[in-house]
Design a protein around this motif. Structure first.
Motif, short mmCIF file in Angstrom:
data_model
loop_
_atom_site.label_atom_id
_atom_site.label_comp_id
_atom_site.label_asym_id
_atom_site.label_seq_id
_atom_site.Cartn_x
_atom_site.Cartn_y
_atom_site.Cartn_z
N ALA A 194 0.16 46.06 -56.34
CA ALA A 194 0.75 44.92 -57.05
C ALA A 194 -0.30 43.86 -57.39
N GLY A 195 -1.56 44.23 -57.30
CA GLY A 195 -2.62 43.26 -57.60
C GLY A 195 -2.74 42.18 -56.55
N LEU A 196 -2.14 42.41 -55.38
CA LEU A 196 -2.19 41.42 -54.31
C LEU A 196 -3.31 41.75 -53.34
N VAL A 197 -3.90 40.74 -52.72
CA VAL A 197 -4.96 41.00 -51.74
C VAL A 197 -4.31 41.25 -50.39
N ARG B 177 -4.70 41.95 -65.38
CA ARG B 177 -3.81 42.87 -64.68
C ARG B 177 -3.39 42.39 -63.30
N THR B 178 -4.13 41.50 -62.71
CA THR B 178 -3.82 41.11 -61.33
C THR B 178 -3.59 39.62 -61.15
N ILE C 251 -20.80 41.63 -55.82
CA ILE C 251 -19.89 41.47 -54.68
C ILE C 251 -18.44 41.34 -55.15
N ALA C 252 -18.16 41.64 -56.42
CA ALA C 252 -16.79 41.52 -56.92
C ALA C 252 -16.14 42.88 -57.02
N GLU D 114 -17.15 44.60 -51.93
CA GLU D 114 -16.58 43.50 -51.14
C GLU D 114 -16.65 43.83 -49.64
N PRO E 116 -15.36 41.99 -66.61
CA PRO E 116 -13.99 42.32 -66.17
C PRO E 116 -13.14 41.15 -65.73
N ASN E 117 -13.74 40.06 -65.28
CA ASN E 117 -12.94 38.90 -64.87
C ASN E 117 -13.23 37.73 -65.80
N PRO F 237 -5.76 47.43 -55.24
CA PRO F 237 -4.75 46.58 -54.58
C PRO F 237 -3.34 46.77 -55.13
N GLY G 64 -0.64 38.40 -58.83
CA GLY G 64 -0.81 38.70 -57.41
C GLY G 64 -1.93 37.88 -56.78
N HIS G 65 -2.98 37.64 -57.53
CA HIS G 65 -4.13 36.93 -56.99
C HIS G 65 -4.00 35.41 -57.10
N LYS H 211 -11.06 49.51 -60.20
CA LYS H 211 -11.80 48.27 -59.97
C LYS H 211 -10.90 47.06 -60.16
N GLU H 212 -10.03 46.86 -59.19
CA GLU H 212 -9.20 45.66 -59.12
C GLU H 212 -8.29 45.44 -60.34
N THR H 213 -7.87 46.52 -60.97
CA THR H 213 -6.94 46.34 -62.07
C THR H 213 -5.52 46.73 -61.64
N ALA H 214 -5.40 47.21 -60.41
CA ALA H 214 -4.10 47.60 -59.87
C ALA H 214 -3.42 48.67 -60.74
N ALA I 135 -13.78 43.71 -58.91
CA ALA I 135 -13.53 44.01 -60.32
C ALA I 135 -14.75 44.64 -60.97
N GLN I 136 -15.90 44.43 -60.37
CA GLN I 136 -17.13 44.95 -60.96
C GLN I 136 -17.63 46.19 -60.21
N ILE J 178 -17.72 36.03 -61.27
CA ILE J 178 -18.57 37.21 -61.00
C ILE J 178 -18.65 37.58 -59.53
N GLY J 179 -17.74 37.03 -58.71
CA GLY J 179 -17.68 37.44 -57.31
C GLY J 179 -18.06 36.34 -56.35
N ARG K 69 -12.33 52.13 -64.53
CA ARG K 69 -11.80 50.76 -64.52
C ARG K 69 -10.49 50.68 -63.73
N SER L 290 -9.67 42.64 -65.41
CA SER L 290 -8.96 42.64 -64.13
C SER L 290 -8.11 41.37 -63.98
#
Lengths: 292, 212
Positions: free
Chosen positions: A215-218, B41-42, A162-163, A172, B92-93, A213, B45-46, A269-272, A165-166, B114-115, A266, B38
């Motif tokens: 700028a890596g922002l949600v 890189r983020t 559910i991530a 999600e 990745p995280n 995303p 922002g996060h 997957k959430e690396t912006a 990044a994965q 992991i989410g 990659r 990840s």
């Protein structure tokens, strides 16, 4: 005890016990956590109350994200929806405004319920608050349906992920829509198998969605993806309630989602570093927030 | 939880919280936080940086203090540094947190988010662990000597009879050296168990991480 390893097992257990998935899950969680069913229900009711609070907060005028890149999407949509419902009509346009509002609240670092994640936190509330307020479904049914959503979410997390990044955004928003679609079907009196079919359709309809995303922002594109996630959840639930079956079983849709996620680059997957985040405008937003 | 990302904020905060539990009463003076994948890189922002720092200081994923974690750390005299550098082969995280305390104690943990706020701790002070936080988890840092495991489980059974162990993992650096027991429990043990464990021979520290 329930294993949450496959949708097929979950549906079979509910059929065998002649009960709703939510009842089965509540009973099981009570055993696993060593708390009474009432206590666990109360905790879930608190979660639903928080969902309502985040939606109300986000639908107010002047709500801006921490970065300043987004804001007021929930407010604008609510204003528009309340006039004549817009093209989608009233319950649906309000569901969208609520999904946007909860995501606005998240982007402003407000309190939300991760369902299953913060990036996708608007979808379940958008669906459930609308069922509660606009269709006048009793609160108990709504709160119970979150257990169904949760049971399916646990299976997706166990079989795939559910991530973002994965597995990308499909993991999600795809999972969130599937969970919400299953909850809606149960609220409307559908069988456990129908809940599973709604999950399958919603996940299949978002298969391949990447997590890019800006700028890596949600925020961009996340907030609006919560809006489309709500629409997919409702349409999947409605199709199933109309008697349309999922052609690929839910477990296989989840497996496919995992495979697609593994195959994703990659950068997506959430690396912006790819997709919308890598567009000229996306990069400009990044500079605007964080400098060069 | 406080947003904006469950894996990059809530999960990150929980990884930080593990450090807080390990350090216990000792005062943290310096932390170095390496972010991989990840996360690297983020994280700005996060809000991953703020969330990990808040967790290290003992705040929870729903604490509003996450927003001002940097300011709070400075007020407390906690030096912090973030390094965005990939850890080969890691999830990745992943975050690796290296810490120093006022007493001179140092250590590190490595964990992945992991989410949905769920975490997996992979390494504590060079010892491999596998702990998800889905169950109440007890860590016992001890010396690799015969009888220590038996003493721990006997104490749990004889004094706290209802405690059931649902998972057990042991790892050690070298024969006779530092070792770590990871025990997953069905129910939440009383705080007294931790106090009792810490008093036992050959046990260096015990800590409890509550289930999500």
């Amino acid at each position: 005890m329930l294993s949450y390893n496959s949708v097929e097992e979950l549906v079979a257990a509910a059929v065998e016990n002649n009960c709703r998935i939510s009842e089965l899950c509540l009973r099981d969680q009570s055993k696993k956590m060593g708390l009474s069913e009432e206590k666990i229900y109360e905790n879930m009711e608190k979660c639903f109350d928080i969902m309502c609070e985040s939606a109300e907060w986000g639908e107010q005028k002047g709500r801006k994200s921490t970065s300043g890149l987004t804001g007021e999407e929930g407010y604008l949509m609510k204003q528009y929806a309340e006039k004549d419902g817009g093209l989608m009509g009233q319950p649906m346009s309000r569901a969208v405004s609520r999904a946007l509002a909860v995501s606005n609240c998240n982007a402003a670092m407000g309190k939300i319920v991760a369902t299953p994640t913060a990036g996708s936190c608007g979808i379940l509330p958008g669906c459930l608050i609308t069922a509660y307020r606009d269709r006048k479904i009793p609160k108990r049914d709504i709160v119970m349906s979150i257990f169904t959503a949760g049971a399916f979410g646990m299976i997706v997390a166990a079989k795939a992920c559910i991530a973002g990044a994965q597995g990308g955004c499909q993991a999600e928003c795809g999972s969130a829509s599937g969970m919400a679609a299953a909850a809606l079907v149960e609220i409307m009196g559908g069988t456990p198998k129908m809940c599973a079919d709604a999950l399958a359709i919603a996940i299949a309809n978002q298969e391949g969605l990447v997590c890019d995303p800006v700028a890596g922002l949600v925020e961009i594109p996340c907030i609006k993806r919560n809006a489309s996630g709500v629409v997919i959840a409702f349409s999947s639930a409605d199709m199933v309630l109309a008697g349309i079956e999922a052609k690929i079983p839910a477990d296989e849709c989840i497996d496919a989602m995992r495979e697609v996620g593994d195959a994703m680059s990659r950068d997506l997957k959430e690396t912006a570093t790819g997709g919308l985040a890598a567009t000229p405008t996306g990069k400009r937003y990044r500079e605007q927030v964080f400098g060069k | 939880m406080i947003g904006p990302s469950s894996s990059h904020t809530a999960g990150a905060c929980r990884i930080g919280k593990v450090v807080n539990k390990i350090v216990d009463d000792d005062k943290l003076t310096e932390v170095k936080i390496q972010l991989s994948g990840s996360f690297a890189r983020t994280y700005r922002g996060h809000g991953t940086d703020r969330a990990i720092l808040a967790g290290i200081m003992g705040y929870n994923s729903w604490s509003e203090e996450i927003r001002n974690a940097m300011e709070i750390a400075s007020e407390r005299g906690l030096k912090y540094e973030f390094i965005a550098e990939d850890i080969p082969g890691a999830h990745p995280n992943t975050a690796r947190i290296t810490y120093t305390c006022a007493s001179g104690k140092t250590g590190f943990i490595e964990g992945a988010s992991i989410g949905g706020g769920n975490i997996r701790i992979d390494n504590i002070d060079g010892m491999e662990v596998n702990f998800s936080g889905e169950s109440n988890t007890l860590f016992v840092l001890h010396q690799d000597k015969p009888g220590v495991i038996a003493n721990v489980t006997n104490l749990m059974y004889w004094r706290y009879g209802e405690l059931n162990i649902s998972g057990f993992h042991l790892s050690r650096k070298e024969r006779g050296g530092d070792a770590l027991m990871t025990l997953e429990l069905d129910d939440l043990p009383p705080e007294q168990l931790i106090t009792d464990l810490k008093k036992m021979d050959n046990i260096d520290n015990a800590l409890l991480i509550h289930a999500i």
